[in-house]
Design a protein around this motif. Sequence first.
Motif, short mmCIF file in Angstrom:
data_model
loop_
_atom_site.label_atom_id
_atom_site.label_comp_id
_atom_site.label_asym_id
_atom_site.label_seq_id
_atom_site.Cartn_x
_atom_site.Cartn_y
_atom_site.Cartn_z
N GLU A 177 4.68 3.15 5.27
CA GLU A 177 5.36 4.43 5.06
C GLU A 177 5.14 5.39 6.21
N LEU A 178 3.98 5.32 6.83
CA LEU A 178 3.68 6.23 7.94
C LEU A 178 4.58 5.97 9.14
N LEU A 179 5.09 4.74 9.27
CA LEU A 179 5.96 4.42 10.41
C LEU A 179 7.21 5.29 10.43
N ASP A 180 7.58 5.86 9.28
CA ASP A 180 8.76 6.72 9.24
C ASP A 180 8.58 7.96 10.11
N ASP A 181 7.33 8.32 10.41
CA ASP A 181 7.08 9.53 11.21
C ASP A 181 7.02 9.24 12.71
N LEU A 182 7.17 7.98 13.08
CA LEU A 182 7.16 7.62 14.50
C LEU A 182 8.57 7.72 15.08
N PRO A 183 8.69 8.01 16.39
CA PRO A 183 10.00 7.92 17.05
C PRO A 183 10.54 6.50 16.93
N VAL A 184 11.87 6.38 16.95
CA VAL A 184 12.50 5.08 16.75
C VAL A 184 12.03 4.07 17.79
N VAL A 185 11.91 4.49 19.03
CA VAL A 185 11.47 3.58 20.09
C VAL A 185 10.06 3.05 19.77
N ASN A 186 9.19 3.94 19.37
CA ASN A 186 7.81 3.54 19.05
C ASN A 186 7.77 2.57 17.89
N VAL A 187 8.61 2.80 16.87
CA VAL A 187 8.65 1.91 15.70
C VAL A 187 9.09 0.52 16.13
N ASN A 188 10.11 0.45 16.95
CA ASN A 188 10.63 -0.86 17.37
C ASN A 188 9.58 -1.64 18.17
N VAL A 189 8.88 -0.95 19.07
CA VAL A 189 7.83 -1.62 19.85
C VAL A 189 6.70 -2.05 18.92
N TRP A 190 6.30 -1.18 18.00
CA TRP A 190 5.21 -1.51 17.07
C TRP A 190 5.54 -2.72 16.24
N ILE A 191 6.73 -2.75 15.67
CA ILE A 191 7.13 -3.87 14.81
C ILE A 191 7.19 -5.17 15.61
N SER A 192 7.74 -5.12 16.81
CA SER A 192 7.84 -6.33 17.63
C SER A 192 6.46 -6.86 18.00
#
Length: 971
Positions: free
Chosen positions: A902-917
């Motif tokens: 749920e906390l990932l929703d507060d990250l910028p989109v670019v950061n979320v994509n890098v984190w998930i990958s």
Amino acid sequence: MSAALGGLRVFSAYGPTFFLFRSPRRDVTVFVFTHKPPLVHTIPEDYVVEHAFPIIHGFSISMSQPRQATIDLSSPPAGSTFTLNQPRTELTVTIDPGEDTPFSPITLQTHDIQGLRRLLDECKRLKEEFATETADDYGFEPFGWVAPYMADHALPPLLSSIPPDLRKLKKPVHTRLSTASAGMPGDDISDVEIIREEWMRRKVEDELFARGEKAGLKIRVGTFNVNGKFPSQDLSAWVRGDVARPPAAFIPPLKELSPLSLGEGQKNPIEGTLGASLSTRSLSTVSDATTYVNLSVDTQSAETAVSDAPPDVPEDPSDPDMLVLGFQELDLSTEALLYSTKTAREQAWCMAAFAGLGEKAVLYEKLASKQLVGMLLVIIVKKRLRHNFSEIRAVSVGVGIMGIMGNKGATAVRLLFTPTPSPSAANSEPQTRPTALTFVNAHLAAFDEMYEKRNADFQELSKRLVFEPAISVEDQQPPSNGSWYSPAAAPLSIFESDALFWLVNLNYRLTLPDADVRSLVADDQLREVNIRTLRRFDQLASARRTKKAFEDFVEQPITHLPSYRFSAGVLADGMGYDMKRKPAWTDRILHMASKAVTVKQRSYASHATITMSDHRPVSAEFDVEVAVQVSVVGLDEYEAFVHRVWRDVSAIEYIEERPRVRVEPTNVDFAKISYKREVTRTVAVVNIGKVPCSFRFVPQGPTADTCPPWLRIHPITGLVLPGEKVDVTLTTQVDEALASRLNVGQAHLEETLVLHTALGRDHFVAVSAEYERTCFATSMSWLVRLPGPVRELQSPDDVLPEDRSVNAPREIMRLVNWLMSNATETDGLFLTPGDEELIRQIRENLDTGGEFDFGAAEKESKVALAFGDTLLQLLDSLSEPVIPPALHPRCAQMTSRDEAFELLDDLPVVNVNVWISLTAFLHFLGQQEACKGRVEQLVAIFTPVLFRDDLTSPTPVSIIGRRNFLRYFIG
């Protein structure tokens, strides 16, 4: 002296020798001479000019009241009325050159009243004569003709018996010069002196010391906070380094002893239970321990007690030549603060140290010791080397209660080590160079919050730890050769040494939360990684990094567990640490050395088998290489060499002819420079004049830097003789901090370097380069706006608008995709460093957009390891971590996988994509056979990269909490 000068000599056998000289221009100067210091072979009439004072209006010379009469123990010179043991009056002579001169007053001593009276009368007459002449009649430029004589005859700094201050040697020469810039020279005279001294030092090191024979000295250093205890365990692991040896049986503790209990103090504390136990305990040689323990009933100390034992024990090459042991909290009694004297506790611990040496004890003796309340410094050396040590001095300073009490402070010992001459010189007079070694045992302020007080304690001790000269009766006698002046040895700073060691309980703590420290320490699987993590939060590391304390000292990276604080009968954790005190590395060993010696550290360990105190003892072993002979020909040739070099450059600041140099080329083009790749060019400074020339690079203006941040100059200062040249190396350097600025700036770089010649003109060198941008040291938000490979970017303005940016940086995704396709079965991926050349090739492919083409080598593990290392380096170089710092506290508080997602929703989109990958790849990697069981290692390695530690925060976010957050995604 010039033949044009006339002189009157006023001298005495027991007082200062003066020469009064009158120049052709009628000005009169008082010269003060000393006999040349007898460094090797000198003749009695070889003089050195110490001072020179023109007699002008402000000049005065006076005599103070006689001091208490002294006893003359030397033979009087011929013609003297003195008799042996006759009291002599010592007079103090003060010469004041006047307020309008650049010279300071001096004070000398003499016993010759008649000679002094002649001097006073003559100076008075000459001063009155000067007063009758007008300035026009006198017509001289003050001090101009005096300075060259001082320079010609002054003692070269390299012939001083006192080593230069280590702090000065560690500072680059250019940082000690005056402020200057193009067209605005600073204090050229002062700068010449500094540059010349450094030039001479390098000349001697390169041409003499490098060819000299070397002798090794093995030094074992130890520090132990004994918490007020008497010795009750075998100390062999600490004093001998037998780490693998099982602990010996406990020795019954000694009865507590107070310095005020006179009845108890009459008894030797080693007698009884300790003596019996030491004589029967499990040592490799029981008889040796028994010998010196039984002899301890004598008033002699432990080193004397073993002196009668037959030295039939063979030496081992690994045996230390010197043991330096520092104890803290030796005595915690209140009385100890009031009566800081040598106590029975010192005897007890010295005896225990010798007992720890086992059968080797007969080879050693105690050389020196110094105690201040609970601090004790003991130096033990091999008996066969005893004659190699001399001029032993000791000092102690308290910085505890009220800033002076000895409950906190330091003790220090300084000594000279003169190695035995080589066999080739056995039949000749010894010509060896002594090496000054200094050891400091300190105990600084306690408790986590006293960080700044500890830094202040270090600075205070650095100022106040000064060795006063030890003047014996013989030292106070006039020289038998009749020379006039024998100045007392000056006080010495602890830094005026060839090598300086601090073996201390510094009390620096770890800034991490208590729970984090205990969890990291207790994890055996990640011990190496966790200790590296803890080191980043060490207060001593912070003090050194910010230059608040121990600047320029060397400490070998710690690999052992924290040595403090263990439980002493109170609640403890599973590792034995006291639950009321956070574990820390309070016990440390650091050193600093000049180029005159080579110091190599061979070990740094804590000894967990010795458990009698709440601290564990810490030790370090050093190999110290010193010069046996300063050259292949000996010390007298060394002195001659220094004097010869000195004559060539001693008066260059006073020569009327201006220096002339040619600088070539004056235009330097580096072509293309890039991140972490050095490019080198050379500029020659040629002396085309007739006098030596010192030079330095200076800034273009008062607020500018000497050179651009992307360039390094070596040497930045120098001295060149007539007809010779100095090659100056210009090297480009682009690190992460600089690349982050250059990536978003203009690629064309140009600068003008200014080379200033002292007392001469400035020369200019134009340098230029083209910077090749890189995807490293940038931000992810900038990378996603690149229209293509970063190397194709013509201008920073060519980046795409935010609404046209891609979802994730191409460079990161390329690395992850390659690793997913080629490296999932690679053993040691992310755990083993990659080859630097392969990393450079991969980085170049990322910057240019080129294909990863490694041919047949693509399937080799070293290529996969290089790709893994490149990914870590790229993530770590980002200007901001993948998880923004503002979210770190919240991440550390997550208690479930759902909360984490749920906390990932507060990250910028670019950061979320890098984190998930990244986490998806790491999760997949953890399931593979090659990485099975290594998930925790991957978590430990990637957490500081994806989160980035804030080392400046006084309350860092929990490392364990951040690791837990990452574990929710890849576990």
